[in-house]
Design a protein around this motif. Structure first.
Motif, PDB file in Angstrom:
ATOM      1  N   LEU A  65      39.149  54.316  41.769  1.00  0.00           N
ATOM      2  CA  LEU A  65      39.577  53.900  40.424  1.00  0.00           C
ATOM      3  C   LEU A  65      40.212  51.596  41.099  1.00  0.00           C
ATOM      4  CD1 LEU A  65      42.303  56.668  38.944  1.00  0.00           C
ATOM      5  CD2 LEU A  65      39.944  56.040  39.068  1.00  0.00           C
ATOM      6  N   VAL A  66      40.530  51.866  41.614  1.00  0.00           N
ATOM      7  CA  VAL A  66      41.582  50.181  42.564  1.00  0.00           C
ATOM      8  C   VAL A  66      39.692  49.726  42.910  1.00  0.00           C
ATOM      9  CG1 VAL A  66      41.771  48.937  44.187  1.00  0.00           C
ATOM     10  CG2 VAL A  66      43.685  51.613  43.929  1.00  0.00           C
ATOM     11  N   VAL A  68      36.857  50.054  40.645  1.00  0.00           N
ATOM     12  CA  VAL A  68      36.625  49.749  39.499  1.00  0.00           C
ATOM     13  C   VAL A  68      37.572  48.608  39.252  1.00  0.00           C
ATOM     14  CG1 VAL A  68      36.599  49.921  37.048  1.00  0.00           C
ATOM     15  CG2 VAL A  68      35.540  51.793  39.228  1.00  0.00           C
ATOM     16  N   ALA A  69      38.941  48.641  39.215  1.00  0.00           N
ATOM     17  CA  ALA A  69      39.776  47.513  39.661  1.00  0.00           C
ATOM     18  C   ALA A  69      38.993  46.323  39.589  1.00  0.00           C
ATOM     19  CB  ALA A  69      41.323  47.228  38.533  1.00  0.00           C
ATOM     20  N   LEU A  70      38.808  46.374  40.784  1.00  0.00           N
ATOM     21  CA  LEU A  70      38.534  44.728  41.537  1.00  0.00           C
ATOM     22  C   LEU A  70      37.399  44.426  41.227  1.00  0.00           C
ATOM     23  CD1 LEU A  70      39.939  45.725  45.458  1.00  0.00           C
ATOM     24  CD2 LEU A  70      41.432  44.659  43.587  1.00  0.00           C
ATOM     25  N   ALA A  72      35.981  44.779  38.448  1.00  0.00           N
ATOM     26  CA  ALA A  72      36.014  43.893  37.041  1.00  0.00           C
ATOM     27  C   ALA A  72      37.276  42.882  36.685  1.00  0.00           C
ATOM     28  CB  ALA A  72      37.074  44.800  35.872  1.00  0.00           C
ATOM     29  N   ASP A  73      37.940  42.550  37.679  1.00  0.00           N
ATOM     30  CA  ASP A  73      39.022  41.581  38.076  1.00  0.00           C
ATOM     31  C   ASP A  73      37.782  40.544  38.739  1.00  0.00           C
ATOM     32  OD1 ASP A  73      41.317  39.712  37.876  1.00  0.00           O
ATOM     33  OD2 ASP A  73      40.477  39.979  40.178  1.00  0.00           O
ATOM     34  N   HIS A  74      37.153  40.191  39.106  1.00  0.00           N
ATOM     35  CA  HIS A  74      36.046  39.387  40.191  1.00  0.00           C
ATOM     36  C   HIS A  74      35.254  39.452  39.323  1.00  0.00           C
ATOM     37  CE1 HIS A  74      38.375  40.129  43.454  1.00  0.00           C
ATOM     38  NE2 HIS A  74      37.716  40.925  43.653  1.00  0.00           N
ATOM     39  N   SER A 213      31.130  49.857  46.519  1.00  0.00           N
ATOM     40  CA  SER A 213      32.071  49.005  47.126  1.00  0.00           C
ATOM     41  C   SER A 213      31.543  48.262  47.799  1.00  0.00           C
ATOM     42  CB  SER A 213      33.340  49.926  47.208  1.00  0.00           C
ATOM     43  OG  SER A 213      33.636  48.268  47.731  1.00  0.00           O
TER      44      SER A 213
END
Length: 259
Positions: A65-66, A68-70, A72-74, A213
């Motif tokens: 989950l972390v 996927v969040a990273l 999306a942010d990048h 990742s």
């Protein structure tokens, strides 16, 4: 199609391909003899995989989950329009041509971007000479690039930790399986299989997180190299006319100075 959209599509295709490969790997081969009446269907679903993975499996899911969040942010922040706002270079170049340095700094402060910080660093040294301006922009670009690298470094950390956690869960599950196997009076080899396949679930989960990742980390790293080089070259072009003007004034003073 823009280059930024192309590499996003490539990343999504790679993740889908990895998932499809994992699903196909769990299917029996075409020529395998399956006894329907004696062997029940043991296809794995997500709920069973999480239950078999235990605490380590849930930890790997949290890492996913972390991740996927990273990603999306990048995707939102490491792109050309964010690092190099449209029109900023032209505005600063116009202010330099008018020798309105305060206005140029104001324009840079209005944009919290890579290019704005590099240009602002050069403008701070505008009265010292172009060599100082160029050195300040190089230092600012190196600092901002290091910050971008530190942001994507978490993807590399997740890609390294996830399979290690999966391996740790597998080793612990194998230990538990063999201990349970040892306590039985007349153990059968088939009785060992459920414990082994459950132990391998965490390795599968860890690899399922590590592959996308590390792939995303490599893509973002190359993207940063490309955009940083482009932004640095653009900053030099903004100060090109200013550099030529300084050189012309220097040559004019040399011609008019007495020998």
């Amino acid at each position: 199609m823009k280059s930024g959209h192309r590499w996003l599509i490539f990343l999504a295709a790679a993740i889908v391909l990895c998932g499809a490969t994992g699903v196909l790997a769990m299917q029996p081969p075409d020529g395998a003899n399956v006894v329907v009446n004696e062997v029940p269907d043991r296809s794995l679903d997500l709920r069973e995989m999480l239950r078999a993975g235990g605490a380590v499996g849930y930890l790997i899911v949290m890492l996913s989950l972390v991740m996927v969040a990273l990603i999306a942010d990048h995707v939102m922040n490491i792109r050309r329009s964010t690092l190099m706002p449209p029109g900023l270079a032209e505005e600063v170049h116009r202010c330099l041509a008018e020798r309105n340095f305060d206005e140029a700094k104001k324009r840079c402060r209005e944009h919290t971007s890579f290019l704005a910080r590099v240009l602002h660093a050069g403008l701070d040294e505008i009265g010292v000479g172009y060599n100082a301006v160029e050195k300040a922009m190089e230092d600012a670009a190196a600092e901002q690039m290091a910050r971008l690298y530190r942001r994507i470094e978490y993807l590399s950390v997740i890609g390294t930790i996830a399979p290690m956690l999966g391996l740790m869960g597998t080793v612990w599950g194998m230990i538990q399986a063999f201990l349970e196997f040892e306590l039985k009076a007349n153990p059968q080899v088939s009785e060992l299989a459920p414990g082994i396949y459950r132990a391998l679930i965490t390795t599968l989960l860890g690899l399922g997180v590590a592959v996308p990742s590390l792939s995303a980390f490599a893509i973002f790293r190359n993207r940063i190299d490309e955009l940083v080089a482009e932004a640095t070259l653009l900053a030099e072009h903004v100060f090109a006319d200013y550099r030529r003007a300084l050189q012309m004034r220097k040559k004019s003073r040399e011609r008019t100075s007495p020998e």
